[in-house]
Scaffold this active site. Structure first.
Site, PDB file in Angstrom:
ATOM      1  N   ASP A 110      -1.384  -0.886   6.349  1.00 30.49           N
ATOM      2  CA  ASP A 110      -1.532  -0.452   7.736  1.00 30.49           C
ATOM      3  C   ASP A 110      -2.951  -0.076   8.133  1.00 30.49           C
ATOM      4  O   ASP A 110      -3.219   0.116   9.305  1.00 30.49           O
ATOM      5  CB  ASP A 110      -0.615   0.749   8.022  1.00 30.49           C
ATOM      6  CG  ASP A 110      -1.207   2.057   7.500  1.00 30.49           C
ATOM      7  OD1 ASP A 110      -1.774   2.039   6.394  1.00 30.49           O
ATOM      8  OD2 ASP A 110      -1.108   3.086   8.203  1.00 30.49           O
ATOM      9  N   ASP A 136       0.871  -1.168   0.000  1.00 35.46           N
ATOM     10  CA  ASP A 136       0.000   0.000   0.000  1.00 35.46           C
ATOM     11  C   ASP A 136       0.916   1.228   0.000  1.00 35.46           C
ATOM     12  O   ASP A 136       2.119   1.123   0.277  1.00 35.46           O
ATOM     13  CB  ASP A 136      -0.884  -0.027   1.250  1.00 35.46           C
ATOM     14  CG  ASP A 136      -1.788   1.185   1.348  1.00 35.46           C
ATOM     15  OD1 ASP A 136      -2.362   1.562   0.314  1.00 35.46           O
ATOM     16  OD2 ASP A 136      -1.887   1.764   2.443  1.00 35.46           O
ATOM     17  N   ASP A 151      -6.884  -2.120   4.298  1.00 38.33           N
ATOM     18  CA  ASP A 151      -5.871  -3.078   3.850  1.00 38.33           C
ATOM     19  C   ASP A 151      -6.136  -4.491   4.365  1.00 38.33           C
ATOM     20  O   ASP A 151      -5.545  -5.446   3.869  1.00 38.33           O
ATOM     21  CB  ASP A 151      -4.476  -2.640   4.326  1.00 38.33           C
ATOM     22  CG  ASP A 151      -4.036  -1.343   3.684  1.00 38.33           C
ATOM     23  OD1 ASP A 151      -4.317  -1.157   2.485  1.00 38.33           O
ATOM     24  OD2 ASP A 151      -3.424  -0.513   4.377  1.00 38.33           O
TER      25      ASP A 151
END
Length: 596
Positions: free
Chosen positions: A490, A301, A494
């Site tokens: 995080d 990400d 996600d």
């Protein structure tokens, strides 16, 4: 003996052996010595047989069947009993040694907090302390619950949480994680999370999970014991047939026990998990180490992962006659309960500029899109432009931003400045060197922003403007030849991606509980370099586990072939087998002792 510990079994066996030796060579009662040894051998063989049946029924194959078959001479049998009980005791010692760092977390779990009351302070069980309560943490004490400092300053040892040995300075307004150790001054905190949701309790939960699941490699090593056992029996039978001496059968089998297979691999895996914990990396299961060791693809990400998560408000861009203060007030009010990185940055900026927050009702969140809430009797939307005001023709900003609408009318945007983690580029270089050659960025942010960040850190493949389901589809589309795949993230959005990947890695220092619970690996410090460290530790661990097993098998094979010639008595062979076990286990413990 079944209820005794392995260490107690070992001492009892040694005592029995000593009594038998005294009877035979001190008082010259060889028959009585043989009876004692035979009875003790029968009891241990019976307990082993029961354990073997239970193990086979559970689908595992790691059994010292060879040692049971090999009991042909009663003194050799006595040595075999010492070997078996000694091997079990050695395994217990190795597992305890390898688990030191993991156990330390459980043993130090805080149980009480000093809650401030009108009459002073009162010790209250941590599970009974509500959010908003004020607690005192005395010098040298473990912080029991996550909180915000409202009085006092100090330095905190967070090494058990992050692996970072250097104390961290904190002052009024800073957050303190449970599990960190206070310095020389007492401080007062306002509790921000319940004990069960606090950082330390989450870590304890992760460690407990990490202790429960054996690695696939361990099960695989156990299965190696079956063909090895079959081969050893065949060689023993052949040696017996060629020599016409039935003792040859026992002499070969005594040195052919698959103990190295059964003991070394689990010890190495637990050692690797312990080493990871020492580096601020919690690995939930042993099988994760095997997957990470062979990882070919790393997916990341962007916000809060490749970037450091410390976004700052760069511009407030109200539409029409709307004031900047009004736009910031509405956006911050809507985001006040969100855990997203942009929300934290927005709220910090609003607090610095003394912007008041309004009460919120009817709040709903569409993951990957934005928030809808009722504020001051108006419907406020905050999030992506297409979600907030799809009819607005204004082009999206070429930077990270959130957009705001009120009752369907576009109110403006707030732009943020993001910062790439300084260690990100070096992390990608190390991952490529470790064999993770396919690096991908999966982000919900705009393509132009994502490509700029990816280029800066050395990621060639970028997939942007993704919703959580799009990230899952992107992970599922990765060719099998590029697996195993790990995903690093995080936030709450996600969590599905972390669950989809072969290995999910959560940046847990500020990450959401959902991400940490879904992930297989939790990095406790905001340091992306720990991802490369986790891969390195996994590769080291698997290499040492295989080495320990192969060393044991190689020595066993050589001794088995030598024993087939009749030059190694069963008595000596039994002692040599104990040496093999010791060498294999000590080699496996290297996985814990490698330099960080």
């Amino acid at each position: 003996m079944q209820r005794l510990s392995n260490k107690q079994k070992l001492w009892l066996t040694i005592i029995i052996a000593g009594i038998a030796l005294i009877l035979q060579y001190g008082f010259h009662y060889p028959l009585l010595a043989q009876i004692i040894v035979t009875i003790a051998g029968a009891i241990v063989a019976l307990t082993m047989l029961v354990g073997m049946v239970k193990t086979l029924r559970s689908g595992k194959y790691g059994v010292d069947l060879l040692a049971i078959l090999a009991v042909g001479e009663y003194w050799a049998a006595m040595v075999i009993l010492v070997m078996l009980t000694g091997g079990d005791a050695l395994e217990d010692y190795a597992a305890k040694k390898a688990n030191t760092e993991l156990k330390a977390l459980l043993d130090n779990s805080p149980r009480f907090a000093h809650v401030v009351t009108p009459d002073g302070s009162k010790d209250v069980p941590v599970n009974d302390v509500p959010v908003g309560a004020k607690i005192i943490v005395k010098p040298g004490e473990l912080v029991p619950i996550d909180g915000l400092i409202i009085k006092g300053t100090g330095e905190f040892d967070e090494s058990s949480l992050t692996g970072e040995a250097r104390p961290v300075a904190k002052t009024v307004g800073d957050t303190v994680m449970s599990g960190s150790i206070n310095g020389d001054e007492a401080i007062t905190l306002t509790v921000t999370k319940l004990a069960k949701d606090s950082q330390y309790q989450q870590l304890v939960k992760l460690v407990q999970e990490a202790e429960q699941t054996p690695a696939h490699f361990v099960r695989l090593a156990d299965r190696y014991a079956v063909p090895f056992t079959v081969a050893a029996i065949l060689v023993s039978l052949l040696a017996w047939w060629l020599s016409k001496d039935p003792r040859r059968f026992a002499e070969v089998l005594v040195v052919a026990s698959p103990c190295p297979l059964i003991l070394a691999a689990p010890v190495a895996m637990v050692s690797g998990m312990s080493r990871a914990s020492r580096n601020g990396i919690v690995v939930k299961t042993g099988s994760v180490l095997e997957k990470l060791a062979g990882a070919r693809t790393g997916a990341f990400d962007k916000t809060g992962t490749i970037t450091n998560g410390h976004l700052t408000v760069a511009q407030i861009l109200p539409a029409g006659t709307i004031t900047k203060e009004r736009l910031l007030h509405l956006a911050a009010s809507a985001e006040q309960d969100s855990s997203h990185i942009l929300a934290r940055s927005l709220l910090a900026y609003a607090s610095q500029h003394n912007i008041s927050l309004a009460a919120v009702s009817g709040l709903t969140e569409e993951t990957g899109k934005g928030i809808t809430a009722m504020i001051e009797d108006h419907q406020v939307k905050v999030g992506k432009r297409q979600f907030v005001a799809p009819q607005n023709q204004q082009a999206a900003l070429d930077t990270t931003a959130i957009y705001v609408s009120v009752d369907g009318t576009y109110y403006g945007a707030i732009a943020f400045t993001d910062h790439v983690r300084p260690e990100a580029a070096q992390t990608m270089t190390k991952l490529k060197a470790a064999g993770v050659t396919n690096l991908i960025m999966l982000t919900g942010d705009q393509r132009a922003i994502a490509q700029q960040v990816a280029k800066a850190v050395g990621i060639s493949t970028v997939k942007a403007d993704l919703l959580p389901q799009d990230k899952i589809a992107a992970l599922q589309s990765i060719p099998q030849s590029e697996h195993p795949v790990f995903m690093v993230g995080d936030g709450v959005n996600d969590a599905p991606s972390l669950a989809t990947a072969d290995v999910g890695i959560a940046m847990g220092a500020h990450g959401s509980t959902a991400a940490s619970e879904t992930a297989d690996v939790v990095i406790l410090k905001d340091d992306l370099a720990k991802v490369a460290k986790a891969v390195t530790i996994s590769q080291d661990t698997l290499r040492i586990a295989k080495q320990a097993v192969l060393i044991g098998i190689a020595i066993c094979t050589v001794l088995m072939l030598i024993a087939s010639t009749g030059v190694i008595p069963a008595f000596v062979g039994a002692m040599l087998q104990e040496v093999i076990d010791t060498v294999s286990i000590l080699w496996a413990l290297k996985a814990r002792q490698l330099h960080n």
